[in-house]
Design a protein around this motif. Structure first.
Motif, PDB file in Angstrom:
ATOM      1  N   ALA B 194       0.829  -1.201   0.000  1.00 28.95           N
ATOM      2  CA  ALA B 194       0.000   0.000   0.000  1.00 28.95           C
ATOM      3  C   ALA B 194       0.869   1.260   0.000  1.00 28.95           C
ATOM      4  O   ALA B 194       0.510   2.255  -0.631  1.00 28.95           O
ATOM      5  CB  ALA B 194      -0.931  -0.010   1.214  1.00 28.95           C
ATOM      6  N   GLU B 197       1.846   1.701  -3.533  1.00 25.21           N
ATOM      7  CA  GLU B 197       0.724   2.052  -4.381  1.00 25.21           C
ATOM      8  C   GLU B 197       0.265   3.493  -4.180  1.00 25.21           C
ATOM      9  O   GLU B 197      -0.030   4.196  -5.142  1.00 25.21           O
ATOM     10  CB  GLU B 197      -0.454   1.117  -4.064  1.00 25.21           C
ATOM     11  CG  GLU B 197      -0.323  -0.234  -4.685  1.00 25.21           C
ATOM     12  CD  GLU B 197      -0.593  -0.173  -6.175  1.00 25.21           C
ATOM     13  OE1 GLU B 197      -1.699   0.241  -6.546  1.00 25.21           O
ATOM     14  OE2 GLU B 197       0.310  -0.506  -6.958  1.00 25.21           O
ATOM     15  N   ASN B 198       0.136   3.923  -2.938  1.00 29.11           N
ATOM     16  CA  ASN B 198      -0.439   5.237  -2.673  1.00 29.11           C
ATOM     17  C   ASN B 198      -0.200   5.598  -1.218  1.00 29.11           C
ATOM     18  O   ASN B 198      -1.020   5.355  -0.347  1.00 29.11           O
ATOM     19  CB  ASN B 198      -1.948   5.197  -2.971  1.00 29.11           C
ATOM     20  CG  ASN B 198      -2.566   6.579  -2.943  1.00 29.11           C
ATOM     21  OD1 ASN B 198      -1.996   7.513  -2.398  1.00 29.11           O
ATOM     22  ND2 ASN B 198      -3.737   6.702  -3.507  1.00 29.11           N
ATOM     23  N   GLN B 200      -0.097   8.479   0.180  1.00 29.97           N
ATOM     24  CA  GLN B 200      -0.979   9.529   0.704  1.00 29.97           C
ATOM     25  C   GLN B 200      -2.268   8.930   1.244  1.00 29.97           C
ATOM     26  O   GLN B 200      -2.682   9.210   2.363  1.00 29.97           O
ATOM     27  CB  GLN B 200      -1.283  10.525  -0.409  1.00 29.97           C
ATOM     28  CG  GLN B 200      -2.053  11.712   0.081  1.00 29.97           C
ATOM     29  CD  GLN B 200      -2.797  12.402  -1.048  1.00 29.97           C
ATOM     30  OE1 GLN B 200      -3.335  11.766  -1.945  1.00 29.97           O
ATOM     31  NE2 GLN B 200      -2.822  13.711  -1.006  1.00 29.97           N
ATOM     32  N   ARG B 201      -2.902   8.065   0.433  1.00 27.07           N
ATOM     33  CA  ARG B 201      -4.147   7.437   0.880  1.00 27.07           C
ATOM     34  C   ARG B 201      -3.884   6.640   2.156  1.00 27.07           C
ATOM     35  O   ARG B 201      -4.685   6.648   3.076  1.00 27.07           O
ATOM     36  CB  ARG B 201      -4.665   6.539  -0.227  1.00 27.07           C
ATOM     37  CG  ARG B 201      -5.953   5.798   0.047  1.00 27.07           C
ATOM     38  CD  ARG B 201      -7.169   6.700   0.110  1.00 27.07           C
ATOM     39  NE  ARG B 201      -7.472   7.158   1.469  1.00 27.07           N
ATOM     40  CZ  ARG B 201      -8.502   7.908   1.776  1.00 27.07           C
ATOM     41  NH1 ARG B 201      -9.337   8.322   0.836  1.00 27.07           N
ATOM     42  NH2 ARG B 201      -8.717   8.285   3.009  1.00 27.07           N
ATOM     43  N   LEU B 202      -2.738   5.962   2.192  1.00 30.91           N
ATOM     44  CA  LEU B 202      -2.413   5.138   3.348  1.00 30.91           C
ATOM     45  C   LEU B 202      -2.288   6.005   4.605  1.00 30.91           C
ATOM     46  O   LEU B 202      -2.803   5.649   5.666  1.00 30.91           O
ATOM     47  CB  LEU B 202      -1.111   4.380   3.108  1.00 30.91           C
ATOM     48  CG  LEU B 202      -0.756   3.334   4.160  1.00 30.91           C
ATOM     49  CD1 LEU B 202      -1.821   2.255   4.198  1.00 30.91           C
ATOM     50  CD2 LEU B 202       0.591   2.731   3.910  1.00 30.91           C
ATOM     51  N   ALA B 203      -1.644   7.166   4.476  1.00 29.74           N
ATOM     52  CA  ALA B 203      -1.518   8.057   5.630  1.00 29.74           C
ATOM     53  C   ALA B 203      -2.901   8.519   6.084  1.00 29.74           C
ATOM     54  O   ALA B 203      -3.168   8.642   7.278  1.00 29.74           O
ATOM     55  CB  ALA B 203      -0.646   9.256   5.282  1.00 29.74           C
ATOM     56  N   PHE B 204      -3.804   8.735   5.112  1.00 30.06           N
ATOM     57  CA  PHE B 204      -5.131   9.223   5.469  1.00 30.06           C
ATOM     58  C   PHE B 204      -6.115   8.105   5.806  1.00 30.06           C
ATOM     59  O   PHE B 204      -7.312   8.353   5.902  1.00 30.06           O
ATOM     60  CB  PHE B 204      -5.676  10.146   4.377  1.00 30.06           C
ATOM     61  CG  PHE B 204      -5.076  11.525   4.444  1.00 30.06           C
ATOM     62  CD1 PHE B 204      -5.544  12.436   5.384  1.00 30.06           C
ATOM     63  CD2 PHE B 204      -4.039  11.899   3.625  1.00 30.06           C
ATOM     64  CE1 PHE B 204      -4.988  13.694   5.485  1.00 30.06           C
ATOM     65  CE2 PHE B 204      -3.473  13.155   3.712  1.00 30.06           C
ATOM     66  CZ  PHE B 204      -3.947  14.059   4.646  1.00 30.06           C
ATOM     67  N   VAL B 205      -5.657   6.858   5.912  1.00 31.62           N
ATOM     68  CA  VAL B 205      -6.458   5.864   6.614  1.00 31.62           C
ATOM     69  C   VAL B 205      -5.758   5.481   7.911  1.00 31.62           C
ATOM     70  O   VAL B 205      -6.074   4.473   8.520  1.00 31.62           O
ATOM     71  CB  VAL B 205      -6.782   4.597   5.788  1.00 31.62           C
ATOM     72  CG1 VAL B 205      -7.791   4.925   4.713  1.00 31.62           C
ATOM     73  CG2 VAL B 205      -5.545   3.980   5.207  1.00 31.62           C
ATOM     74  N   GLY B 206      -4.805   6.291   8.323  1.00 35.99           N
ATOM     75  CA  GLY B 206      -4.286   6.149   9.676  1.00 35.99           C
ATOM     76  C   GLY B 206      -2.983   5.400   9.822  1.00 35.99           C
ATOM     77  O   GLY B 206      -2.649   4.967  10.918  1.00 35.99           O
ATOM     78  N   ALA B 207      -2.216   5.233   8.731  1.00 32.42           N
ATOM     79  CA  ALA B 207      -0.946   4.535   8.883  1.00 32.42           C
ATOM     80  C   ALA B 207       0.186   5.546   9.003  1.00 32.42           C
ATOM     81  O   ALA B 207       0.179   6.568   8.346  1.00 32.42           O
ATOM     82  CB  ALA B 207      -0.702   3.628   7.684  1.00 32.42           C
TER      83      ALA B 207
ATOM     84  N   HIS C  76      -2.224  10.854  10.434  1.00 30.63           N
ATOM     85  CA  HIS C  76      -2.593   9.466  10.742  1.00 30.63           C
ATOM     86  C   HIS C  76      -3.167   9.306  12.138  1.00 30.63           C
ATOM     87  O   HIS C  76      -3.945   8.396  12.393  1.00 30.63           O
ATOM     88  CB  HIS C  76      -1.402   8.538  10.501  1.00 30.63           C
ATOM     89  CG  HIS C  76      -0.230   8.785  11.383  1.00 30.63           C
ATOM     90  ND1 HIS C  76      -0.070   8.167  12.585  1.00 30.63           N
ATOM     91  CD2 HIS C  76       0.843   9.602  11.246  1.00 30.63           C
ATOM     92  CE1 HIS C  76       1.045   8.570  13.149  1.00 30.63           C
ATOM     93  NE2 HIS C  76       1.624   9.453  12.357  1.00 30.63           N
ATOM     94  N   VAL C  79      -6.867  10.172  12.092  1.00 27.63           N
ATOM     95  CA  VAL C  79      -7.652   9.050  11.584  1.00 27.63           C
ATOM     96  C   VAL C  79      -7.970   8.087  12.722  1.00 27.63           C
ATOM     97  O   VAL C  79      -9.089   7.601  12.841  1.00 27.63           O
ATOM     98  CB  VAL C  79      -6.894   8.333  10.451  1.00 27.63           C
ATOM     99  CG1 VAL C  79      -7.614   7.071  10.038  1.00 27.63           C
ATOM    100  CG2 VAL C  79      -6.709   9.256   9.263  1.00 27.63           C
ATOM    101  N   PHE C  93      -5.910   2.439  -3.903  1.00 31.24           N
ATOM    102  CA  PHE C  93      -4.697   1.678  -4.202  1.00 31.24           C
ATOM    103  C   PHE C  93      -4.925   0.965  -5.530  1.00 31.24           C
ATOM    104  O   PHE C  93      -5.469  -0.141  -5.565  1.00 31.24           O
ATOM    105  CB  PHE C  93      -4.408   0.684  -3.078  1.00 31.24           C
ATOM    106  CG  PHE C  93      -4.336   1.327  -1.717  1.00 31.24           C
ATOM    107  CD1 PHE C  93      -3.258   2.122  -1.371  1.00 31.24           C
ATOM    108  CD2 PHE C  93      -5.365   1.162  -0.796  1.00 31.24           C
ATOM    109  CE1 PHE C  93      -3.188   2.727  -0.117  1.00 31.24           C
ATOM    110  CE2 PHE C  93      -5.297   1.769   0.453  1.00 31.24           C
ATOM    111  CZ  PHE C  93      -4.214   2.553   0.791  1.00 31.24           C
ATOM    112  N   LEU C 108      -5.394  -1.830   9.757  1.00 28.06           N
ATOM    113  CA  LEU C 108      -4.970  -0.722  10.614  1.00 28.06           C
ATOM    114  C   LEU C 108      -5.965  -0.523  11.757  1.00 28.06           C
ATOM    115  O   LEU C 108      -5.585  -0.297  12.898  1.00 28.06           O
ATOM    116  CB  LEU C 108      -4.856   0.561   9.789  1.00 28.06           C
ATOM    117  CG  LEU C 108      -3.697   0.598   8.802  1.00 28.06           C
ATOM    118  CD1 LEU C 108      -3.880   1.709   7.801  1.00 28.06           C
ATOM    119  CD2 LEU C 108      -2.388   0.770   9.565  1.00 28.06           C
ATOM    120  N   ARG C 166     -12.491   2.235   8.470  1.00 27.75           N
ATOM    121  CA  ARG C 166     -11.893   2.761   9.694  1.00 27.75           C
ATOM    122  C   ARG C 166     -12.932   3.125  10.739  1.00 27.75           C
ATOM    123  O   ARG C 166     -12.616   3.730  11.751  1.00 27.75           O
ATOM    124  CB  ARG C 166     -11.033   3.998   9.400  1.00 27.75           C
ATOM    125  CG  ARG C 166      -9.688   3.770   8.786  1.00 27.75           C
ATOM    126  CD  ARG C 166      -8.719   2.863   9.534  1.00 27.75           C
ATOM    127  NE  ARG C 166      -8.615   2.939  10.973  1.00 27.75           N
ATOM    128  CZ  ARG C 166      -7.516   3.233  11.648  1.00 27.75           C
ATOM    129  NH1 ARG C 166      -6.426   3.536  11.006  1.00 27.75           N
ATOM    130  NH2 ARG C 166      -7.498   3.217  12.944  1.00 27.75           N
TER     131      ARG C 166
END
Lengths: 286, 322, 254
Positions: B194, B197-198, B200-207, C76, C79, C93, C108, C166
């Motif tokens: 992930a 792949e992306n 930014q999206r990953l950071a904005f789902v909390g990673a 993060h 979130v 993705f 997550l 989430r």
């Protein structure tokens, strides 16, 4: 006190060379968005190329004039033939390509000129040294201390006042905009890459009488110019100046105060800046 | 991309493993040693590809951790450490710790900075090894007169005959590859993909993207260290060359040759690399220029690598037939 | 007694260098409502979302989420508190399967992001939950296709599914129907309404399609040139002269 002054001069002369090289690296990055791993190899080619011409025509100045120009042409050819094909792709491929160029150019130098070190004499005008209190100091280094800021000033004026300089600055800020106002971007990219290569090669030509010319001289330079641009802020002109000066001074004073541990000093500087100011001293906030 | 060829390749892997176990019975001793080297470089490249292929991070400094593994092992062997198990464990641990410290600095900015900083810090390790003569022997490196034998209950297995080194290397390479295989299939492996792949999206789902990258860097560094230990045992020495960027270029080239999108791609790339080396060194000593000249067209025309392109081509044919 | 607002913004301002893009914005979003932020192009809606979601740090003011000061918190961690967002340009993705797209945030959510050893294929619980979520957004049949192969409207639904995984308290939707055809738009609006009713999630959306805004939102804020121009119920905003002028002026300018 004298030792201090000598170290100061040494630091400044090397710092000024680093500045030229780092400005080339940072300008190419700013406009093309490509970090050129082969930049140090162009520095080395500049040293070898101008040395060759000096030997042929027995003139330092001719070497300084023609050598870097030839290397710049080589750089432009490489940009048109190779780099241009990967602009649209993932940034990894651009890094890989310039890294491959680094391997090719470094080995090519070894094949053409052999593994031995060469000594390049300073021109008669700048040869010898002058008395400096009880020390004697090479005139050539003093020349470097003056030539660096002078070239820097010329560059600054070029970017600030000339038509092409303004275009390059605009393109560095916004590539799409440059295209929008009708600038032929492929041509611009080639010219900027040529300029960056030329700066590295001039650095090499100037460094030739200052240090010996050998096949690993590009290695030290590329790493130090990376450190300069990270410390100063990638893409920043004043950042390159300040970063180069700091690094040059740290290295020259390091030999006195830190002994053999001075090898580690540039990396310590790098680590401290990354921890405290990850964007570099002059880096813009995103 | 990366998931393709996993589950189907389990059987193929077992067959290959059986072949490799029989290897020394078939191969002449010279090729047994070359295959040993392929194992080591294959593991090194696959650990590099955890960063490059799976999380999109291009490191030009992996040789640093490879060298740390090699030097730690060499130092421990030289001081007369009797247990090879413990030597391997400590060396991998030290390499991973170095990766933790250096990685912490390298993952703070984007991929370009990462490439630049890994190169820089990798060369820092080279400089240390090259200049700290008292500890590392400087540019001469550290030759080892003997390597402690592998000790299992009731058995003592000397690492003097090349065939023994072959099996020893095969065992540890297989262990390293198994670890990598588990990691890329785990939830963490999904996070890595992930990131590539992306992010930014990953950071904005909390990673915490930096932490994921750092973790990958530590695993890759530890396994590069393991490969370094094996190389040290294989060569009976550790030299600063192991840490130079020209050495870091090896896993990069092997991965690009083999293909970063296929799990075993880098290992195949290592095999291609060594076969090429056998051919090329017959003609010239300047082997890096040849590699650079091969790499340039591969990067431009076959970005998925040789094996990667082949796998995709086969996949396309299968699809069009069904 | 008014319920405690889930999102409370006090005198928020932002500038890039010398260029002020947002000034003095104060607003509150009540839990369980559907609030909309509207404004002509370039009014600063996306910048506002970038500030609230943590992509940028504001230069002035403060942001409270669920009673907690999150002004300087990294994205993060917001979130983790339950503040999610979607993007104006589809942000998924692309080369993972649709199911994997949802498994990433689910892993997550269950703090499994740093599990190195257990195989993902054994995480049956996660997979079941992911399938449920895909069922809710109507993508169950597409679970094993790669996300980039899907139709545009379906890709936007994938992003909604990612956000839902989430278990959000508040979702910032940045133009959820941008680029959609009327049929896809209707499906999206229906989905958002359904989600709001079922799960009690609060939605805060920007939208350029006024029909969508007036049909889903119960309270509106109007942004114009980086500051707040008006607020009120759909009926109040519909009758507001200043808003009409801003929109006319904006559309003439652009």
């Amino acid at each position: 006190m004298e030792a201090f002054a000598v170290n100061l001069l040494n630091g400044c002369s090397w710092g000024m060379l680093l500045f030229l090289i780092a400005v080339g690296l940072t300008t190419v990055f700013g406009v093309l968005g490509v970090l050129n791993f082969a930049h140090g190899s162009f520095f080395m080619l500049g040293a070898y190329g101008s040395m060759q011409i000096m030997h042929l025509f027995n003139s330092f100045w001719l070497g300084l004039l023609v050598g870097p120009a030839l290397i710049a042409l080589l750089g432009m050819a490489l940009e048109m033939g190779l780099l241009r094909r990967v602009y649209g792709r993932d940034v990894s491929y651009q890094l890989l390509l310039t890294f491959a160029l680094l391997l090719v150019l470094d080995d090519a130098v070894r094949i053409i000129w052999g593994p031995a070190y060469h000594v390049v004499e300073a021109p008669p005008l700048l040869a010898g040294s002058f008395a400096f209190f009880t020390h004697s100091y090479p005139v050539y280094r003093l020349f470097l201390v003056a030539a660096g800021p002078l070239l820097g000033l010329c560059l600054w004026a070029f970017f600030r006042f000339t038509h092409w300089g303004k275009i390059i600055r605009a393109a560095a800020m916004d590539r799409d905009m440059a295209e929008g106002v009708g600038i032929r971007v492929p041509l611009l990219f080639t010219l900027v890459f040529g300029l960056g290569t030329w700066l590295a090669a001039v650095g090499g030509a100037l460094a030739a009488p200052h240090q010996s010319v050998g096949p690993s001289m590009g290695e030290r330079v590329i790493i130090e110019s990376f450190i300069v641009v990270v410390v100063g802020g990638l893409g920043s002109f004043p950042g390159a100046f300040v970063g180069a000066l700091i690094l040059g001074l740290i290295e020259s004073f390091g030999t006195v105060f830190a002994g053999r541990a001075q090898m580690a000093l540039p990396y310590i500087l790098l680590a401290v800046v990354l921890l405290l100011r990850p964007r570099g001293l002059f880096g813009r906030e995103a | 991309m990366s998931a393709r060829g996993f589950s189907g390749s389990v059987i193929a892997t077992l067959v290959l493993l059986a072949l490799l176990l029989l290897g020394p019975c078939i191969l002449p001793i010279y090729w047994t040693m070359i295959v040993t080297e392929i194992f080591i470089m294959g593991l090194f490249s696959m650990s590099f590809n955890l960063l490059f292929g799976f999380s999109g991070l291009l490191s030009f400094g992996q040789a640093g951790f490879f060298g740390i593994g090699a030097y730690t092992a060499a130092l421990l062997i030289q001081t007369g450490f009797p247990s090879l198990w413990l030597i391997i464990f400590c060396s991998v641990l030290v390499a991973a710790l170095f990766a933790l410290a250096i990685g912490y600095l390298c993952v703070r900015r984007d991929e370009i900075f990462f490439a630049m900083l890994t190169l820089g810090f990798g060369m820092m390790l080279f400089t240390i090894a090259h200049n700290w003569r008292e500890l590392t022997g400087g540019s001469d490196g550290m030759p080892l007169c003997s390597v402690p034998p592998v000790r299992l209950p009731g058995i003592e297995w000397s690492l003097f005959p090349p065939v023994h080194v072959y099996y020893f290397t095969l065992f540890w390479t297989a262990a390293g590859v198994f670890i990598l295989w588990r990691v890329v299939r785990s939830p963490f492996g999904l996070m890595l993909t992930a990131v590539r792949e992306n992010k930014q999206r990953l950071a904005f789902v909390g990673a915490d993207v930096s932490r994921i990258r750092l973790a990958a860097f530590v695993i890759a560094g530890g396994l590069a260290g393991l490969a370094g230990v094996l190389f040290c045992v294989f060569n009976r020495m550790a030299t600063p060359d192991f840490m130079h960027w020209a050495f870091s270029a090896r896993p990069v080239l092997m991965t690009i040759l083999g293909g970063s999108g296929v799990f075993f791609g880098p290992a195949w790339g290592a095999a291609i690399f060594f076969c090429l080396e056998q051919l090329v060194t017959a003609f010239t000593e300047n082997w890096m220029i040849v590699l650079g000249l091969i790499l340039i067209p591969v990067v431009i025309f076959f970005p998925q690598g040789i094996v990667g392109t082949l796998v995709q081509w086969l996949g396309d044919r299968k699809e069009s037939r069904s | 007694m008014t319920p405690r607002p889930i999102l409370e913004i006090n005198r928020l301002g932002h500038q890039f260098g010398d260029f002020v893009v947002m000034r003095d914005i104060s607003l509150a979003v009540q839990a369980g409502t559907m609030t909309a932020l509207i404004g002509p192009n370039g009014a600063g809606k996306t910048t506002f979302y970038n500030l609230v979601s943590g992509r940028y740090q504001p230069t002035q003011g403060s942001i409270f989420f669920d009673g907690l000061d999150i002004t300087r918190m990294p994205a993060h961690r917001r979130v983790a508190l339950g503040l999610l967002r979607s993007f104006q340009i589809t942000n998924i993705f692309p080369h993972l399967t649709v199911l994997e797209n949802v498994l990433v945030p689910l892993a997550l959510e269950h703090h499994k992001g740093f599990r190195f050893w257990k195989s993902m294929s054994r995480e049956r619980d996660l997979k079941r939950q992911a399938e449920e979520i895909l069922e809710r957004v109507g993508l169950a049949s597409e679970a094993h296709r790669r996300a980039h192969e899907l139709a545009y409207g379906d890709q936007r639904l994938v992003e909604i599914a990612i956000v839902l995984a989430r278990n959000p308290k508040l979702v910032l939707l940045d133009e959820p129907t941008a680029g959609m055809n009327p049929e896809e738009t209707e499906r999206m609006v229906h989905l958002i309404q359904e989600l709001a009713q079922q799960s009690g999630t609060t939605f805060f959306l920007t939208e350029h399609d006024m029909n969508v805004v007036f049909s889903v939102a119960s309270y509106l804020y109007v942004l114009h040139q980086g500051s707040l121009l008006a607020q009120g119920t759909p009926n109040e905003i519909r009758g507001n002269r200043q808003v009409k002028e801003a929109y006319l002026g904006g559309s003439l300018d652009s």
